[in-house]
Design a protein around this motif. Structure first.
Motif, mmCIF file in Angstrom:
data_model
loop_
_atom_site.group_PDB
_atom_site.id
_atom_site.type_symbol
_atom_site.label_atom_id
_atom_site.label_comp_id
_atom_site.label_asym_id
_atom_site.label_seq_id
_atom_site.Cartn_x
_atom_site.Cartn_y
_atom_site.Cartn_z
ATOM 1 N N TYR A 1 5.749 -9.248 12.198
ATOM 2 C CA TYR A 1 4.774 -8.767 13.176
ATOM 3 C C TYR A 1 5.238 -9.091 14.592
ATOM 4 O O TYR A 1 6.062 -9.978 14.810
ATOM 5 C CB TYR A 1 3.384 -9.369 12.926
ATOM 6 C CG TYR A 1 3.268 -10.845 13.239
ATOM 7 C CD1 TYR A 1 2.871 -11.287 14.498
ATOM 8 C CD2 TYR A 1 3.545 -11.803 12.269
ATOM 9 C CE1 TYR A 1 2.757 -12.637 14.787
ATOM 10 C CE2 TYR A 1 3.437 -13.152 12.538
ATOM 11 C CZ TYR A 1 3.045 -13.561 13.799
ATOM 12 O OH TYR A 1 2.944 -14.906 14.076
ATOM 13 N N LEU A 2 4.679 -8.347 15.534
ATOM 14 C CA LEU A 2 5.001 -8.514 16.950
ATOM 15 C C LEU A 2 3.801 -9.123 17.674
ATOM 16 O O LEU A 2 2.772 -8.463 17.820
ATOM 17 C CB LEU A 2 5.351 -7.168 17.575
ATOM 18 C CG LEU A 2 5.626 -7.178 19.080
ATOM 19 C CD1 LEU A 2 6.919 -7.933 19.388
ATOM 20 C CD2 LEU A 2 5.702 -5.747 19.623
ATOM 21 N N PRO A 3 3.903 -10.377 18.151
ATOM 22 C CA PRO A 3 2.790 -10.975 18.905
ATOM 23 C C PRO A 3 2.630 -10.318 20.282
ATOM 24 O O PRO A 3 3.604 -9.831 20.869
ATOM 25 C CB PRO A 3 3.212 -12.440 19.058
ATOM 26 C CG PRO A 3 4.297 -12.656 18.055
ATOM 27 C CD PRO A 3 4.983 -11.335 17.918
ATOM 28 N N GLU B 1 11.114 5.117 11.309
ATOM 29 C CA GLU B 1 9.955 5.905 10.934
ATOM 30 C C GLU B 1 8.702 5.146 11.354
ATOM 31 O O GLU B 1 8.601 3.929 11.145
ATOM 32 C CB GLU B 1 9.925 6.170 9.431
ATOM 33 C CG GLU B 1 8.740 7.029 9.006
ATOM 34 C CD GLU B 1 8.796 7.445 7.545
ATOM 35 O OE1 GLU B 1 7.870 8.128 7.089
ATOM 36 O OE2 GLU B 1 9.774 7.069 6.867
ATOM 37 N N CYS B 2 7.758 5.853 11.970
ATOM 38 C CA CYS B 2 6.496 5.251 12.397
ATOM 39 C C CYS B 2 5.382 5.714 11.466
ATOM 40 O O CYS B 2 5.192 6.921 11.268
ATOM 41 C CB CYS B 2 6.170 5.639 13.836
ATOM 42 S SG CYS B 2 7.397 5.088 15.043
ATOM 43 N N LEU B 3 4.649 4.757 10.920
ATOM 44 C CA LEU B 3 3.588 5.055 9.953
ATOM 45 C C LEU B 3 2.262 4.556 10.511
ATOM 46 O O LEU B 3 2.116 3.364 10.820
ATOM 47 C CB LEU B 3 3.901 4.367 8.621
ATOM 48 C CG LEU B 3 3.074 4.757 7.397
ATOM 49 C CD1 LEU B 3 3.162 6.254 7.139
ATOM 50 C CD2 LEU B 3 3.559 3.977 6.178
ATOM 51 N N THR B 4 1.302 5.468 10.667
ATOM 52 C CA THR B 4 0.026 5.150 11.305
ATOM 53 C C THR B 4 -1.118 5.232 10.293
ATOM 54 O O THR B 4 -1.206 6.175 9.512
ATOM 55 C CB THR B 4 -0.261 6.118 12.457
ATOM 56 O OG1 THR B 4 0.820 6.078 13.384
ATOM 57 C CG2 THR B 4 -1.545 5.741 13.177
ATOM 58 N N PHE B 5 -2.003 4.220 10.348
ATOM 59 C CA PHE B 5 -3.236 4.202 9.561
ATOM 60 C C PHE B 5 -4.412 4.052 10.517
ATOM 61 O O PHE B 5 -4.242 3.650 11.666
ATOM 62 C CB PHE B 5 -3.219 3.030 8.571
ATOM 63 C CG PHE B 5 -2.289 3.220 7.403
ATOM 64 C CD1 PHE B 5 -2.748 3.752 6.215
ATOM 65 C CD2 PHE B 5 -0.948 2.865 7.504
ATOM 66 C CE1 PHE B 5 -1.891 3.939 5.142
ATOM 67 C CE2 PHE B 5 -0.085 3.044 6.436
ATOM 68 C CZ PHE B 5 -0.557 3.579 5.251
ATOM 69 N N THR C 1 4.987 -4.714 11.914
ATOM 70 C CA THR C 1 3.615 -4.277 12.142
ATOM 71 C C THR C 1 2.983 -5.079 13.274
ATOM 72 O O THR C 1 3.606 -5.960 13.865
ATOM 73 C CB THR C 1 2.803 -4.401 10.830
ATOM 74 O OG1 THR C 1 1.555 -3.738 10.984
ATOM 75 C CG2 THR C 1 2.564 -5.860 10.460
ATOM 76 N N THR C 2 1.732 -4.765 13.571
ATOM 77 C CA THR C 2 0.997 -5.506 14.589
ATOM 78 C C THR C 2 0.468 -6.817 13.994
ATOM 79 O O THR C 2 0.372 -6.964 12.772
ATOM 80 C CB THR C 2 -0.192 -4.691 15.118
ATOM 81 O OG1 THR C 2 -1.176 -4.572 14.079
ATOM 82 C CG2 THR C 2 0.257 -3.297 15.548
ATOM 83 N N LEU D 1 8.097 1.096 11.171
ATOM 84 C CA LEU D 1 7.068 0.562 12.055
ATOM 85 C C LEU D 1 5.707 1.009 11.542
ATOM 86 O O LEU D 1 5.485 2.195 11.296
ATOM 87 C CB LEU D 1 7.285 1.047 13.483
ATOM 88 C CG LEU D 1 8.608 0.636 14.130
ATOM 89 C CD1 LEU D 1 8.742 1.247 15.522
ATOM 90 C CD2 LEU D 1 8.731 -0.888 14.205
ATOM 91 N N LEU D 2 4.795 0.045 11.389
ATOM 92 C CA LEU D 2 3.514 0.278 10.714
ATOM 93 C C LEU D 2 2.380 -0.222 11.596
ATOM 94 O O LEU D 2 2.417 -1.361 12.077
ATOM 95 C CB LEU D 2 3.519 -0.473 9.378
ATOM 96 C CG LEU D 2 2.210 -0.592 8.601
ATOM 97 C CD1 LEU D 2 1.779 0.785 8.106
ATOM 98 C CD2 LEU D 2 2.390 -1.549 7.429
#
Length: 345
Positions: free
Chosen positions: A312-314, A264-268, A293-294, A244-245
């Motif tokens: 992606y997730l709307p 695993e969650c990956l944040t930027f 991702t978003t 998940l990004l």
């Protein structure tokens, strides 16, 4: 509040004085605000980021675009272009910024433009051969050089502007009194079952005046993730190990909606421009698994090496109540403003 922010409190007082004095000069007409002969709706917030402006702009586009020619005008945060840019087939997220590019791809029947100088941006838009009938200003609440006809102010549930203080100690761009300019205030990202008594407590805390309307909205996550060709049910993807990004201001609800214990969650950072090194790092971490991702991040990543694994997730904004009244209020402003401007031509 961390120690550094507490130490910077004197600068917050100074910043609050400067922004309040600036607003005073605009209110008294010492500094010029430009009005336009077209309905202009400004959507923004008092705080820095994360209040859900993009879903709210998209809600307005869906509400208005069946009846009117719509244009959105954004600053184009972190874009690599300068000045006024009108979106076309050669545009991308680097040229427009991620959110305007998302509008352009998602709503092909509207006009999308970016310009840090909103006055110039509106002037350019209304000089187009196909002139828009309504302009939606994205994140322009503090852009006082334009006098919009209608202001919608957003504040997040659990992070209300009434509980915040000025930058750099808090996250407010201007003092809480700036909320008085709003025609409508929306508390966003609310739980779906928010009790009436809590809504009333928030109304009192925000000090809504008699000329303003208050609404509560939440975020609806779609039942499917997708790419440019196919969809997968969220109920199925939740069972799979995945990466998940997110490069958005507040990614926790996105992660919570999709993740399982093997993910695993990956944040930027918000509006992050993904470098080649970032892409390679993400591929290594994904280890061939699907990457979800978003929607905002997807428009920046869909043409990268991640494309074959990327989904992606709307999301959409929904009203907890009084949706019809909100719609009617906005439509009445547009109709009234358009008629007045027509009469004055």
């Amino acid at each position: 509040m961390n120690l550094l922010r507490k130490i910077l409190f004197p600068f917050a007082i100074l910043y609050g004085f400067i922004t309040s004095f600036r607003n005073f000069l605009f209110d008294k007409g010492v500094l010029k605000s430009t009005s336009f002969d077209i309905p202009v709706i400004a959507v923004g917030n008092l705080s820095v980021g994360g209040t859900g402006k993009t879903p709210q702009i998209e809600y307005l586009i869906r509400l208005l675009s069946n009846q009117y020619k719509i244009a959105t005008l954004s600053r184009g945060y972190k874009r690599q272009s300068k000045g006024f840019v009108f979106a076309n087939a050669s545009s991308n997220a680097l040229i427009l910024g991620d959110e305007p590019f998302q509008f352009y791809q998602k709503f092909p029947n509207i006009q999308v433009a970016v310009d840090a100088d909103r006055t110039n941006g509106i002037t350019q838009l209304i000089s187009q051969q196909e002139r828009p009938q309504i302009i939606l200003l994205d994140d322009a609440y503090q852009h006082r050089k334009v006098k919009a006809g209608f202001y919608i102010l957003l504040t997040s549930y659990g992070d209300l502007y009434a509980d915040d203080c000025m930058l750099p100690t808090g996250n407010l761009r201007e003092s809480r009194s700036g909320a008085n300019r709003a025609n409508i205030i929306i508390v966003t990202k609310c739980p779906k079952d928010l009790p009436d008594e809590i809504q009333n407590d928030i109304r009192k805390k925000l000090r809504i005046n008699s000329s303003q309307q208050l609404y509560f909205t939440g975020i609806d996550y779609d039942d499917f993730i997708g790419d440019q060709e196919k969809k997968i049910a969220v109920s199925d993807i939740k069972k799979e190990p995945k990466l998940l990004l997110a490069g958005i201001a507040k990614p926790k609800p996105f992660f919570d909606y999709l993740k399982n214990k093997n993910d695993e969650c990956l944040t930027f950072p918000d509006h992050h421009h993904f470098s080649e090194a970032d892409i390679e790092s993400i591929l290594i971490k994904a280890q061939g698994k699907k990457i979800v991702t978003t929607e905002k991040d997807y428009v920046r990543l869909k043409d990268s090496k991640l494309a074959t694994q990327l989904y992606y997730l709307p999301i959409r904004s929904h009203f907890l109540g009084n949706k019809q009244n909100f719609d009617a209020t906005v439509l009445e402003y547009v109709k009234r403003s358009a008629n007045l401007n027509f009469e004055n031509l």
